[in-house]
Write an enzyme that holds these catalytic residues in place. Structure first.
Site, short mmCIF file in Angstrom:
data_model
loop_
_atom_site.label_atom_id
_atom_site.label_comp_id
_atom_site.label_asym_id
_atom_site.label_seq_id
_atom_site.Cartn_x
_atom_site.Cartn_y
_atom_site.Cartn_z
N GLY A 1 0.74 -1.25 0.08
CA GLY A 1 -0.17 0.05 -0.02
C GLY A 1 0.67 1.37 0.13
N ASP B 1 -5.65 1.98 10.80
CA ASP B 1 -7.07 1.64 10.94
C ASP B 1 -7.22 1.21 12.30
OD1 ASP B 1 -9.69 1.04 10.13
OD2 ASP B 1 -9.01 -0.79 9.47
N LYS C 1 -7.54 6.66 10.26
CA LYS C 1 -9.01 6.72 10.56
C LYS C 1 -9.00 6.50 12.03
CE LYS C 1 -10.74 3.51 6.62
NZ LYS C 1 -11.14 2.27 6.42
N PHE D 1 -14.32 2.87 3.78
CA PHE D 1 -13.50 2.16 3.13
C PHE D 1 -12.80 2.84 1.83
CE2 PHE D 1 -11.25 -1.23 0.63
CZ PHE D 1 -10.58 -1.89 1.55
N VAL D 2 -11.58 3.14 1.68
CA VAL D 2 -10.98 4.03 0.84
C VAL D 2 -9.98 2.90 -0.16
CG1 VAL D 2 -11.14 6.14 1.68
CG2 VAL D 2 -9.17 4.82 2.26
N ASP E 1 -5.79 -0.88 -1.91
CA ASP E 1 -6.51 -1.70 -2.83
C ASP E 1 -7.64 -2.40 -2.10
OD1 ASP E 1 -5.04 -3.47 -0.71
OD2 ASP E 1 -5.60 -4.82 -2.03
P1 IMP Z 1 -4.69 -1.78 10.70
O1 IMP Z 1 -3.76 -3.07 11.18
O2 IMP Z 1 -6.27 -2.41 11.07
O3 IMP Z 1 -4.24 -0.56 11.28
O4 IMP Z 1 -4.72 -1.89 9.24
C1 IMP Z 1 -3.84 -1.26 8.33
C2 IMP Z 1 -3.86 -1.92 7.11
O5 IMP Z 1 -5.19 -2.45 6.52
C3 IMP Z 1 -3.61 -0.73 5.88
O6 IMP Z 1 -2.17 -1.09 5.75
C4 IMP Z 1 -4.33 -1.35 4.79
O7 IMP Z 1 -3.75 -2.43 3.98
C5 IMP Z 1 -5.50 -1.92 5.08
N1 IMP Z 1 -6.46 -0.76 5.31
C6 IMP Z 1 -7.29 -0.45 6.50
N2 IMP Z 1 -8.17 0.44 5.86
C7 IMP Z 1 -8.36 0.46 4.61
C8 IMP Z 1 -9.16 0.96 3.67
O8 IMP Z 1 -10.01 1.79 3.85
N3 IMP Z 1 -8.78 0.75 2.25
C9 IMP Z 1 -7.81 -0.29 2.08
N4 IMP Z 1 -7.11 -0.60 2.69
C10 IMP Z 1 -7.32 -0.54 4.27
MG MG Z 2 -1.06 -1.86 4.38
#
Ligand code: IMP
Ligand code: MG
Length: 189
Positions: A50, A109, A137, A158-159, A165
């Site tokens: 990403g 996230d 977020k 969701f973006v 992706d």
């Molecule tokens: P976390 O571990 O929940 O903080 O997630 C981080 C990872 O989830 C990011 O590096 C993304 O790969 C994926 N992710 C979280 N939200 C989104 C979204 O809105 N769109 C696409 N990928 C996301």
């Molecule tokens: Mg990622």
């Protein structure tokens, strides 16, 4: 625009952050990072896949000597439903001991990915560790992670685009867009 590009565009509900706004903010962040790391041995660690576009753009504004590397991680959860269980798919090529490490991430996230990654990197006798994320977020956070550089705080939607992706698609869009819920099959967890 060709047909396949307009198919991809028709899956987008709304452009949340335009290409121009992304580039302007990234320039500001990059210049700030350059000032903060002046005289330090900096290594940027991008999180695959990403952060690839963000990494390529921001490093052009960090006009001090640096190197960059990538790591890949995977959560065992499904694509839009993260879990706390992480593993490393690709480790660093370089030894980062005694260096100043700055993580370059696309989005934070729940925080699971970055809390796992920071714990892992901190165990390598590095000089310092900070986090730079393009998107945050905050409403979704499950574990506390200190973000040092944040491009944009966004609502819980969701973006895709600019590296992000859904099912490996849409990463090549030059802006951040909200995907139509019907494309990913309903509401986000
Ligand atoms: P976390 O571990 O929940 O903080 O997630 C981080 C990872 O989830 C990011 O590096 C993304 O790969 C994926 N992710 C979280 N939200 C989104 C979204 O809105 N769109 C696409 N990928 C996301
Ligand atoms: Mg990622």
């Amino acid at each position: 625009m060709n047909d396949r590009m307009s198919d991809m565009m028709s899956d987008i509900e709304e452009i949340l952050i335009s290409e121009e706004d992304l580039q302007e903010r990234i320039k500001t962040l990059g210049m700030q990072i350059a000032a903060d790391y002046e005289g330090k041995d900096l290594v940027l660690v991008g999180v695959l896949k990403g952060a690839v576009l963000f990494m390529a753009d921001i490093m052009r504004y960090i006009n001090i000597p640096l190197s960059f590397d990538f790591m890949a991680m995977s959560s065992y959860g499904k694509d839009t439903k993260p879990s706390g269980v992480m593993r490393i798919l690709k480790d660093l090529d370089e030894d980062v001991e005694s260096r100043h490490v700055l993580i370059i991430e696309d989005i934070i996230d729940t925080g699971f990915s970055l809390s796992y990654l920071t714990a892992n990197l901190r165990s390598r006798n590095i000089a310092s560790l900070k986090i730079c994320t393009l998107l945050d977020k905050p409403d979704r956070r499950k574990v506390n992670v200190k973000v040092d550089y944040n491009g944009f705080s966004i609502p819980n939607r969701f973006v895709v685009g600019y590296g992000l992706d859904f099912a490996q698609r849409y990463r090549n869009l030059p802006f951040i867009g909200v995907l139509k819920p019907e494309v990913y099959g309903g509401t986000e967890a």
